[in-house]
Write an enzyme that holds these catalytic residues in place. Structure first.
Site, short mmCIF file in Angstrom:
data_model
loop_
_atom_site.label_atom_id
_atom_site.label_comp_id
_atom_site.label_asym_id
_atom_site.label_seq_id
_atom_site.Cartn_x
_atom_site.Cartn_y
_atom_site.Cartn_z
N TYR A 196 0.83 -1.21 0.00
CA TYR A 196 0.00 0.00 0.00
C TYR A 196 0.87 1.26 0.00
CZ TYR A 196 -3.81 3.12 1.54
OH TYR A 196 -4.74 4.12 1.65
N LYS A 210 1.25 4.21 -2.90
CA LYS A 210 0.88 5.61 -2.66
C LYS A 210 2.06 6.56 -2.85
CE LYS A 210 -3.48 4.88 -1.76
NZ LYS A 210 -4.50 5.31 -2.73
N1 LIG Z 1 -10.17 5.55 4.63
C1 LIG Z 1 -8.98 6.02 4.95
O1 LIG Z 1 -8.64 6.14 6.13
C2 LIG Z 1 -8.02 6.44 3.88
C3 LIG Z 1 -6.87 7.13 4.28
C4 LIG Z 1 -5.95 7.52 3.31
C5 LIG Z 1 -6.20 7.26 1.98
N2 LIG Z 1 -7.33 6.58 1.60
C6 LIG Z 1 -7.52 6.35 0.18
O2 LIG Z 1 -8.78 6.84 -0.22
C7 LIG Z 1 -9.25 6.10 -1.35
C8 LIG Z 1 -10.68 5.64 -1.08
O3 LIG Z 1 -10.69 4.73 0.00
P1 LIG Z 1 -11.93 4.55 1.00
O4 LIG Z 1 -11.39 4.68 2.36
O5 LIG Z 1 -13.05 5.39 0.58
O6 LIG Z 1 -12.23 3.00 0.79
P2 LIG Z 1 -13.53 2.22 0.29
O7 LIG Z 1 -13.15 0.79 0.34
O8 LIG Z 1 -14.73 2.68 1.03
O9 LIG Z 1 -13.68 2.70 -1.21
C9 LIG Z 1 -12.85 2.24 -2.25
C10 LIG Z 1 -13.68 2.08 -3.50
O10 LIG Z 1 -12.81 1.70 -4.57
C11 LIG Z 1 -13.46 0.70 -5.32
N3 LIG Z 1 -12.48 -0.12 -6.02
C12 LIG Z 1 -11.65 -1.08 -5.51
N4 LIG Z 1 -10.95 -1.64 -6.49
C13 LIG Z 1 -11.31 -1.02 -7.65
C14 LIG Z 1 -10.93 -1.18 -9.00
N5 LIG Z 1 -10.04 -2.11 -9.37
N6 LIG Z 1 -11.49 -0.39 -9.93
C15 LIG Z 1 -12.43 0.53 -9.57
N7 LIG Z 1 -12.85 0.70 -8.31
C16 LIG Z 1 -12.28 -0.06 -7.36
C17 LIG Z 1 -14.24 -0.11 -4.28
O11 LIG Z 1 -15.26 -0.89 -4.89
C18 LIG Z 1 -14.75 0.99 -3.36
O12 LIG Z 1 -16.00 1.48 -3.79
C19 LIG Z 1 -8.26 4.95 -1.55
O13 LIG Z 1 -7.37 5.30 -2.57
C20 LIG Z 1 -7.54 4.89 -0.21
O14 LIG Z 1 -6.25 4.36 -0.34
C21 LIG Z 1 -8.24 6.16 2.53
#
Ligand SMILES: NC(=O)c1ccc[n+]([C@@H]2O[C@H](COP(=O)([O-])OP(=O)(O)OC[C@H]3O[C@@H](n4cnc5c(N)ncnc54)[C@H](O)[C@@H]3O)[C@@H](O)[C@H]2O)c1
Length: 273
Positions: A167, A171
């Site tokens: 991960y 990133k």
């Molecule tokens: N939640 C956190 O604390 C956090 C912190 C830092 C960064 N992020 C980043 O934010 C972004 C969103 O994450 P989130 O927390 O909303 O998670 P989440 O799991 O709620 O949402 C992720 C979405 O991406 C979709 N997805 C997964 N694989 C895919 C693919 N191959 N093609 C298209 N869609 C795909 C999933 O179906 C889901 O709807 C990610 O890039 C994550 O790394 C999240």
């Protein structure tokens, strides 16, 4: 567009009326929040997700609130699906103004046990998915003379976290993709930036306290979130809306002087220079 004139109404600068936007991973969590924010600001939003059902749910929520949106089933790790979506938006609307590469996954595996297929899967979605989006949207935006690309990274770029090598690498790669592209495309009016959120409660974080049947173990949730909250000088865990405000700023004309940057809505958990 802001410029030499004094600002008389700041909300005009974040008005996205008539702009076209794609948000990947829009079926859930942060992506849903960003898609809804863009639509609330007036954009026509393509809500893309590997899960067509949840993408449609987001589009339906936006339409029910009076916004303009449609859903697309797209696996961002497949270049032709990403390119196909960008081409379809340009064919339908004549341009693509905003791309938010948000789709992402996480796996928890110690470095010594990390399999090649697992590593490739995370890199394929988190890094190559963003790369494919940047390439397709970048070409369209260069041809039309401008646009804004926003890539989701994470607090994982600022520290080493046990079990999150794949991960973290994906990133950090997204950050370097962003900076390189910002330099390459700036002269064409295309801005490229990163949002690196801190902890936001979504499906990604719920993996720490979900039961096998998907329900939430509230005791475990409280025990998991308390130290994370305490780590923030503000004492906060983020919401998708906290990240969506950052995305709205970067997508809009208010950020016309901003490219190649990392914006950290993270409650203050990391404060790099
Ligand atoms: N939640 C956190 O604390 C956090 C912190 C830092 C960064 N992020 C980043 O934010 C972004 C969103 O994450 P989130 O927390 O909303 O998670 P989440 O799991 O709620 O949402 C992720 C979405 O991406 C979709 N997805 C997964 N694989 C895919 C693919 N191959 N093609 C298209 N869609 C795909 C999933 O179906 C889901 O709807 C990610 O890039 C994550 O790394 C999240």
């Amino acid at each position: 567009m802001n410029g030499a004139n004094p600002v008389t109404n700041p909300t005009n600068l974040t008005d996205l009326t008539g702009r076209t936007a794609i948000v990947t991973g829009a079926g859930s969590g942060i992506g849903r929040g960003i898609a809804e924010m863009f639509a609330a600001a007036g954009a026509i939003v393509s809500c893309a997700d590997v899960s067509g059902d949840t993408a449609e749910e987001t589009a339906e929520r936006i339409r029910a609130a009076g916004g303009r949106a449609r859903a697309a089933t797209v696996d961002v790790s497949h270049r032709e699906e990403v390119t196909g979506l960008v081409d379809a938006v340009v064919a339908d609307h004549g341009r693509l103004d905003i791309l938010c590469n948000n789709a992402g996954i996480i796996i928890d595996v110690p470095v010594l046990d990390l399999g090649e297929a697992e590593f490739d899967r995370v890199l394929g979605i988190n890094f190559k998915g963003a790369l494919f989006g940047c390439q397709a949207a970048g070409k369209a935006m260069v041809a039309q003379g401008g646009g804004s690309i926003i890539n989701l990274a994470s607090g994982a770029i600022d520290q080493a976290t046990p079990n999150l090598l794949a991960y973290g690498v994906s990133k950090v790669g997204v950050v370097q993709l962003t900076r390189t592209l910002a330099v390459e495309l700036g002269a064409s009016g295309v801005r490229v930036n990163v949002i690196a959120p801190g902890l936001v409660e979504t499906n990604i974080t719920r993996r720490h306290y979900s039961r096998v049947d998907g329900s939430i173990d509230e005791e475990k949730r409280a025990a998991t979130l308390a130290p994370m909250r305490a780590h923030s000088p503000l004492g906060l865990i983020g919401t998708p809306e906290d990240v969506a405000w950052a995305a709205l700023y970067l997508a809009s004309d208010a950020a016309r002087f901003v490219t190649g940057q990392i914006l950290r809505p993270n409650g203050g958990i990391a404060m790099p220079w």
